[in-house]
Design an enzyme around this catalytic site. Structure first.
Site, PDB file in Angstrom:
ATOM      1  N   GLU A 272      -8.821   9.971  -1.684  1.00  0.00           N
ATOM      2  CA  GLU A 272      -7.420  10.150  -2.100  1.00  0.00           C
ATOM      3  C   GLU A 272      -7.308  10.504  -3.584  1.00  0.00           C
ATOM      4  O   GLU A 272      -6.494  11.340  -3.967  1.00  0.00           O
ATOM      5  CB  GLU A 272      -6.619   8.884  -1.770  1.00  0.00           C
ATOM      6  CG  GLU A 272      -6.432   8.726  -0.265  1.00  0.00           C
ATOM      7  CD  GLU A 272      -5.759   7.420   0.148  1.00  0.00           C
ATOM      8  OE1 GLU A 272      -5.350   6.636  -0.740  1.00  0.00           O
ATOM      9  OE2 GLU A 272      -5.634   7.197   1.365  1.00  0.00           O
TER      10      GLU A 272
ATOM     11  N   HIS B 251       2.592   3.997  -1.775  1.00  0.00           N
ATOM     12  CA  HIS B 251       1.355   4.061  -0.992  1.00  0.00           C
ATOM     13  C   HIS B 251       0.246   3.465  -1.847  1.00  0.00           C
ATOM     14  O   HIS B 251       0.242   3.637  -3.069  1.00  0.00           O
ATOM     15  CB  HIS B 251       0.994   5.515  -0.661  1.00  0.00           C
ATOM     16  CG  HIS B 251      -0.431   5.662  -0.207  1.00  0.00           C
ATOM     17  ND1 HIS B 251      -0.824   5.412   1.084  1.00  0.00           N
ATOM     18  CD2 HIS B 251      -1.564   5.978  -0.897  1.00  0.00           C
ATOM     19  CE1 HIS B 251      -2.142   5.575   1.176  1.00  0.00           C
ATOM     20  NE2 HIS B 251      -2.610   5.923  -0.018  1.00  0.00           N
TER      21      HIS B 251
ATOM     22  N   ARG C  76      -3.582  -3.464  -2.968  1.00  0.00           N
ATOM     23  CA  ARG C  76      -3.069  -3.647  -1.596  1.00  0.00           C
ATOM     24  C   ARG C  76      -2.365  -4.999  -1.463  1.00  0.00           C
ATOM     25  O   ARG C  76      -1.323  -5.112  -0.834  1.00  0.00           O
ATOM     26  CB  ARG C  76      -4.221  -3.584  -0.571  1.00  0.00           C
ATOM     27  CG  ARG C  76      -4.705  -2.192  -0.258  1.00  0.00           C
ATOM     28  CD  ARG C  76      -3.728  -1.350   0.512  1.00  0.00           C
ATOM     29  NE  ARG C  76      -3.672  -1.652   1.932  1.00  0.00           N
ATOM     30  CZ  ARG C  76      -3.131  -0.858   2.849  1.00  0.00           C
ATOM     31  NH1 ARG C  76      -2.584   0.303   2.488  1.00  0.00           N
ATOM     32  NH2 ARG C  76      -3.109  -1.189   4.108  1.00  0.00           N
TER      33      ARG C  76
ATOM     34  N   TYR D  50      -2.123  11.751   5.602  1.00  0.00           N
ATOM     35  CA  TYR D  50      -1.729  10.906   6.730  1.00  0.00           C
ATOM     36  C   TYR D  50      -2.330  11.442   8.041  1.00  0.00           C
ATOM     37  O   TYR D  50      -1.669  11.421   9.075  1.00  0.00           O
ATOM     38  CB  TYR D  50      -0.203  10.829   6.823  1.00  0.00           C
ATOM     39  CG  TYR D  50       0.440   9.938   5.770  1.00  0.00           C
ATOM     40  CD1 TYR D  50      -0.054   8.665   5.491  1.00  0.00           C
ATOM     41  CD2 TYR D  50       1.571  10.341   5.065  1.00  0.00           C
ATOM     42  CE1 TYR D  50       0.535   7.835   4.539  1.00  0.00           C
ATOM     43  CE2 TYR D  50       2.171   9.525   4.117  1.00  0.00           C
ATOM     44  CZ  TYR D  50       1.644   8.270   3.862  1.00  0.00           C
ATOM     45  OH  TYR D  50       2.241   7.442   2.922  1.00  0.00           O
TER      46      TYR D  50
ATOM     47  N   ARG E 257       6.521  -4.337  -1.751  1.00  0.00           N
ATOM     48  CA  ARG E 257       7.349  -4.008  -0.586  1.00  0.00           C
ATOM     49  C   ARG E 257       8.236  -5.188  -0.196  1.00  0.00           C
ATOM     50  O   ARG E 257       9.380  -5.013   0.200  1.00  0.00           O
ATOM     51  CB  ARG E 257       6.449  -3.580   0.578  1.00  0.00           C
ATOM     52  CG  ARG E 257       5.835  -2.179   0.371  1.00  0.00           C
ATOM     53  CD  ARG E 257       4.758  -1.906   1.385  1.00  0.00           C
ATOM     54  NE  ARG E 257       4.284  -0.528   1.356  1.00  0.00           N
ATOM     55  CZ  ARG E 257       3.204  -0.106   2.000  1.00  0.00           C
ATOM     56  NH1 ARG E 257       2.480  -0.967   2.728  1.00  0.00           N
ATOM     57  NH2 ARG E 257       2.820   1.154   1.939  1.00  0.00           N
TER      58      ARG E 257
ATOM     59  N   THR F  20       3.051  -3.088   5.532  1.00  0.00           N
ATOM     60  CA  THR F  20       3.693  -1.770   5.654  1.00  0.00           C
ATOM     61  C   THR F  20       5.207  -1.882   5.812  1.00  0.00           C
ATOM     62  O   THR F  20       5.966  -1.203   5.112  1.00  0.00           O
ATOM     63  CB  THR F  20       3.101  -1.020   6.875  1.00  0.00           C
ATOM     64  OG1 THR F  20       1.682  -0.953   6.722  1.00  0.00           O
ATOM     65  CG2 THR F  20       3.668   0.390   6.987  1.00  0.00           C
TER      66      THR F  20
ATOM     67  N   ASN G   8       9.100   2.576   2.141  1.00  0.00           N
ATOM     68  CA  ASN G   8       8.444   1.354   1.667  1.00  0.00           C
ATOM     69  C   ASN G   8       7.827   1.506   0.272  1.00  0.00           C
ATOM     70  O   ASN G   8       6.828   0.879  -0.049  1.00  0.00           O
ATOM     71  CB  ASN G   8       7.439   0.839   2.713  1.00  0.00           C
ATOM     72  CG  ASN G   8       6.348   1.835   3.012  1.00  0.00           C
ATOM     73  OD1 ASN G   8       6.281   2.895   2.382  1.00  0.00           O
ATOM     74  ND2 ASN G   8       5.477   1.504   3.947  1.00  0.00           N
TER      75      ASN G   8
ATOM     76  N   LYS H 270       6.561   6.645  -3.965  1.00  0.00           N
ATOM     77  CA  LYS H 270       7.214   7.490  -2.968  1.00  0.00           C
ATOM     78  C   LYS H 270       8.642   7.829  -3.405  1.00  0.00           C
ATOM     79  O   LYS H 270       9.193   7.178  -4.298  1.00  0.00           O
ATOM     80  CB  LYS H 270       7.237   6.750  -1.620  1.00  0.00           C
ATOM     81  CG  LYS H 270       5.854   6.432  -1.048  1.00  0.00           C
ATOM     82  CD  LYS H 270       5.984   5.797   0.331  1.00  0.00           C
ATOM     83  CE  LYS H 270       4.622   5.504   0.946  1.00  0.00           C
ATOM     84  NZ  LYS H 270       4.727   5.039   2.340  1.00  0.00           N
TER      85      LYS H 270
HETATM   86  P1  TYD Z   1       0.007   3.213   7.389  1.00  0.00           P
HETATM   87  O1  TYD Z   1      -1.157   3.989   6.849  1.00  0.00           O
HETATM   88  O2  TYD Z   1      -0.111   2.627   8.764  1.00  0.00           O
HETATM   89  O3  TYD Z   1       0.448   2.016   6.423  1.00  0.00           O
HETATM   90  P2  TYD Z   1       0.280   1.733   4.861  1.00  0.00           P
HETATM   91  O4  TYD Z   1       1.190   2.670   4.109  1.00  0.00           O
HETATM   92  O5  TYD Z   1       0.722   0.302   4.705  1.00  0.00           O
HETATM   93  O6  TYD Z   1      -1.169   1.941   4.509  1.00  0.00           O
HETATM   94  O7  TYD Z   1       1.285   4.170   7.420  1.00  0.00           O
HETATM   95  C1  TYD Z   1       1.502   5.123   6.415  1.00  0.00           C
HETATM   96  C2  TYD Z   1       2.981   5.291   6.220  1.00  0.00           C
HETATM   97  O8  TYD Z   1       3.585   5.789   7.405  1.00  0.00           O
HETATM   98  C3  TYD Z   1       3.725   3.996   5.920  1.00  0.00           C
HETATM   99  O9  TYD Z   1       3.596   3.580   4.579  1.00  0.00           O
HETATM  100  C4  TYD Z   1       5.117   4.370   6.289  1.00  0.00           C
HETATM  101  C5  TYD Z   1       4.925   5.289   7.497  1.00  0.00           C
HETATM  102  N1  TYD Z   1       5.122   4.582   8.776  1.00  0.00           N
HETATM  103  C6  TYD Z   1       6.339   4.692   9.418  1.00  0.00           C
HETATM  104  O10 TYD Z   1       7.262   5.382   8.920  1.00  0.00           O
HETATM  105  N2  TYD Z   1       6.524   4.040  10.601  1.00  0.00           N
HETATM  106  C7  TYD Z   1       5.558   3.258  11.153  1.00  0.00           C
HETATM  107  O11 TYD Z   1       5.770   2.674  12.254  1.00  0.00           O
HETATM  108  C8  TYD Z   1       4.294   3.136  10.481  1.00  0.00           C
HETATM  109  C9  TYD Z   1       3.182   2.283  11.051  1.00  0.00           C
HETATM  110  C10 TYD Z   1       4.119   3.825   9.291  1.00  0.00           C
END
Ligand code: TYD
Length: 155
Positions: free
Chosen positions: A126, A115, A85, A49, A102, A91, A112, A9
């Site tokens: 994806e 992805h 993962r 997303y 992370r 997250t 973070n 990212k």
């Molecule tokens: P998600 O798919 O829930 O998590 P992951 O990336 O761990 O699979 O969320 C996608 C992205 O959305 C996450 O990496 C960062 C963003 N996000 C926020 O900015 N705020 C939040 O509260 C959440 C849950 C996600």
């Protein structure tokens, strides 16, 4: 062998963390099957997303993911989706365990760093979303017999 999608990212690109994180994946024995730099747009992010488009933070997430080019990567390995993962961590960077990407590099829920695909169905969709078929390389590094036992290699 399984394929998974990783996105470095803007938080990884802008903070100069790409080499460090890529080294972790290579040290683990994961194979780079595809890798390129690209600018994401709203269309691809709404697909990627789609489970989050109704969230209040979605506009900020869009802005964050379009803040700079990203590097998309297809990594391959035994159980690669789960392995990546686990290496990625929770997250929210403040809750991710030390030792995870992370946990070691992020202090934010949004910024973070990477992805990583969460399940086989998502990984398949994806990889196809971000790569053309000819951008994915089916190659086997010579060191593979030293990464896995013969029993663990199916291909
Ligand atoms: P998600 O798919 O829930 O998590 P992951 O990336 O761990 O699979 O969320 C996608 C992205 O959305 C996450 O990496 C960062 C963003 N996000 C926020 O900015 N705020 C939040 O509260 C959440 C849950 C996600």
């Amino acid at each position: 062998m399984e394929k998974t999608l990783v996105i470095f990212k803007p938080s990884a690109i802008e903070r100069g963390l790409v080499g460090n994180i890529l080294t972790r994946f290579q040290q683990k024995g994961l194979i780079i099957a595809g890798m390129k730099m690209m600018m994401l747009d709203e269309k691809i992010l709404r697909e990627h997303y789609s489970h989050l488009v109704d969230k209040s933070f979605f506009p900020l997430l869009l802005k964050s993911m379009m803040a700079s080019p990203v590097i998309v990567m297809c990594l391959e390995g035994k159980d690669a989706i789960n392995v990546v993962r686990l290496m990625t961590g929770a997250t929210n960077g403040r809750e991710a365990l030390p030792g995870t990407i992370r946990g070691d590099f992020a202090s934010s829920n949004q910024e973070n760093i990477i992805h990583a695909s969460s399940c086989p169905e998502d990984a398949k969709a994806e990889v196809a979303r971000f790569f053309k078929p000819e951008e994915i390389f089916d190659w086997v590094p010579v060191n593979i017999p030293f990464v896995y036992s013969a029993l663990e290699i199916e291909k």
